[in-house]
Write an enzyme that holds these catalytic residues in place. Structure first.
Site, PDB file in Angstrom:
ATOM      1  N   ASP A  42      -7.324  54.251   0.992  1.00 31.40           N
ATOM      2  CA  ASP A  42      -8.871  53.787   1.114  1.00 31.40           C
ATOM      3  C   ASP A  42      -9.607  54.964   1.657  1.00 31.40           C
ATOM      4  O   ASP A  42      -9.374  55.701   2.619  1.00 31.40           O
ATOM      5  CB  ASP A  42      -8.638  52.714   2.291  1.00 31.40           C
ATOM      6  CG  ASP A  42      -9.863  51.812   1.868  1.00 31.40           C
ATOM      7  OD1 ASP A  42      -9.655  50.528   1.616  1.00 31.40           O
ATOM      8  OD2 ASP A  42     -10.911  52.162   2.363  1.00 31.40           O
ATOM      9  N   ASN A  93      -7.850  40.321   0.098  1.00 28.35           N
ATOM     10  CA  ASN A  93      -9.272  39.345   0.235  1.00 28.35           C
ATOM     11  C   ASN A  93      -9.496  38.730  -0.916  1.00 28.35           C
ATOM     12  O   ASN A  93      -9.333  39.464  -2.043  1.00 28.35           O
ATOM     13  CB  ASN A  93     -10.248  40.122   0.942  1.00 28.35           C
ATOM     14  CG  ASN A  93     -10.033  40.826   2.153  1.00 28.35           C
ATOM     15  OD1 ASN A  93      -9.432  40.330   2.884  1.00 28.35           O
ATOM     16  ND2 ASN A  93     -10.449  42.094   2.634  1.00 28.35           N
ATOM     17  N   GLY A 152     -14.020  38.028   2.267  1.00 30.79           N
ATOM     18  CA  GLY A 152     -14.496  39.535   2.563  1.00 30.79           C
ATOM     19  C   GLY A 152     -14.266  40.551   1.577  1.00 30.79           C
ATOM     20  O   GLY A 152     -14.062  41.830   1.408  1.00 30.79           O
ATOM     21  N   GLN A 153     -14.095  39.878  -0.068  1.00 31.86           N
ATOM     22  CA  GLN A 153     -13.834  40.856  -1.095  1.00 31.86           C
ATOM     23  C   GLN A 153     -14.860  41.682  -1.359  1.00 31.86           C
ATOM     24  O   GLN A 153     -15.799  41.055  -1.663  1.00 31.86           O
ATOM     25  CB  GLN A 153     -13.157  40.054  -2.211  1.00 31.86           C
ATOM     26  CG  GLN A 153     -12.812  40.956  -3.426  1.00 31.86           C
ATOM     27  CD  GLN A 153     -11.975  40.015  -4.462  1.00 31.86           C
ATOM     28  OE1 GLN A 153     -11.907  38.916  -4.315  1.00 31.86           O
ATOM     29  NE2 GLN A 153     -11.500  40.895  -5.452  1.00 31.86           N
ATOM     30  N   SER A 154     -14.702  42.855  -1.590  1.00 29.86           N
ATOM     31  CA  SER A 154     -16.081  43.571  -2.066  1.00 29.86           C
ATOM     32  C   SER A 154     -15.940  44.348  -3.096  1.00 29.86           C
ATOM     33  O   SER A 154     -16.561  44.955  -3.756  1.00 29.86           O
ATOM     34  CB  SER A 154     -16.280  44.766  -0.731  1.00 29.86           C
ATOM     35  OG  SER A 154     -15.459  45.668  -0.812  1.00 29.86           O
ATOM     36  N   HIS A 159      -6.386  43.908  -4.781  1.00 29.04           N
ATOM     37  CA  HIS A 159      -5.910  44.923  -4.275  1.00 29.04           C
ATOM     38  C   HIS A 159      -5.155  44.310  -2.723  1.00 29.04           C
ATOM     39  O   HIS A 159      -5.654  43.602  -2.412  1.00 29.04           O
ATOM     40  CB  HIS A 159      -6.730  46.000  -3.921  1.00 29.04           C
ATOM     41  CG  HIS A 159      -7.984  45.521  -3.478  1.00 29.04           C
ATOM     42  ND1 HIS A 159      -9.250  45.103  -4.108  1.00 29.04           N
ATOM     43  CD2 HIS A 159      -8.286  45.685  -2.060  1.00 29.04           C
ATOM     44  CE1 HIS A 159     -10.105  44.762  -3.123  1.00 29.04           C
ATOM     45  NE2 HIS A 159      -9.791  44.995  -2.128  1.00 29.04           N
ATOM     46  N   LEU A 160      -4.188  45.033  -2.686  1.00 33.67           N
ATOM     47  CA  LEU A 160      -3.355  44.555  -1.464  1.00 33.67           C
ATOM     48  C   LEU A 160      -3.687  45.684  -0.394  1.00 33.67           C
ATOM     49  O   LEU A 160      -3.248  46.701  -0.711  1.00 33.67           O
ATOM     50  CB  LEU A 160      -1.781  44.614  -1.743  1.00 33.67           C
ATOM     51  CG  LEU A 160      -1.098  43.761  -0.700  1.00 33.67           C
ATOM     52  CD1 LEU A 160      -1.502  42.323  -0.578  1.00 33.67           C
ATOM     53  CD2 LEU A 160       0.358  43.774  -0.782  1.00 33.67           C
ATOM     54  N   HIS A 161      -4.109  45.236   0.725  1.00 34.27           N
ATOM     55  CA  HIS A 161      -4.462  46.284   1.716  1.00 34.27           C
ATOM     56  C   HIS A 161      -3.138  46.498   2.428  1.00 34.27           C
ATOM     57  O   HIS A 161      -2.553  45.533   2.849  1.00 34.27           O
ATOM     58  CB  HIS A 161      -5.323  46.036   2.778  1.00 34.27           C
ATOM     59  CG  HIS A 161      -6.859  45.853   2.373  1.00 34.27           C
ATOM     60  ND1 HIS A 161      -7.756  46.931   2.541  1.00 34.27           N
ATOM     61  CD2 HIS A 161      -7.577  44.908   1.518  1.00 34.27           C
ATOM     62  CE1 HIS A 161      -8.942  46.276   1.649  1.00 34.27           C
ATOM     63  NE2 HIS A 161      -8.724  45.186   1.323  1.00 34.27           N
TER      64      HIS A 161
END
Ligand code: AMP
Length: 113
Positions: free
Chosen positions: A29, A86, A92-94, A99-101
């Site tokens: 990230d 998210n 909170g998706q931006s 994608h998996l954090h």
């Protein structure tokens, strides 16, 4: 399609890549929220989790098993880690390519903010 994560997957934008196969790619990230913060994405574009058809759901499992494998390689599997996806504004998706954090390296709070 103007998607930054598609561009990283297609190597049009440089990412700090941690893992890649034919279906998934993982990269660090840009604004890490923990000492280890990696994003694991399918190469195929899905805008949100809502957009993954049930019959293509195996890719979600592969994101998770990739996270677990990376956690082992980075030696955080035993200390612990968190995986988060998210979805949409309240989640909170931006970036609108799923994608998996993978977050690790510090004690993470619960509940999340
Ligand atoms: P989310 O808010 O769940 O959609 O997460 C999007 C994540 O993508 C955030 O943690 C951002 O820091 C990260 N991000 C945005 N642009 C990039 C980029 N070019 N390379 C790596 N990570 C990025």
């Amino acid at each position: 399609m103007d998607c930054i994560f598609c561009k990283i997957a297609q190597k049009q934008i440089k990412g700090n890549i941690a893992f890649e196969n034919d279906r998934v790619i993982a990269f660090h990230d840009l604004f890490p929220q923990a000492p280890t913060h990696i994003l694991i994405i399918p190469k195929q574009h899905y805008t949100t989790l809502n957009d993954v058809p049930v019959e293509q759901g195996a890719i979600l499992g592969e994101l998770m098993t990739t996270a677990a494998q990376l956690a082992k390689e980075l030696d955080v599997a035993e200390s612990g880690y968190r995986v988060v996806m998210n979805c949409n504004a309240d989640g909170g998706q931006s970036v609108y390519h799923i994608h998996l954090h993978l977050l690790a390296g510090r004690r993470l709070n619960w509940p999340p903010g």
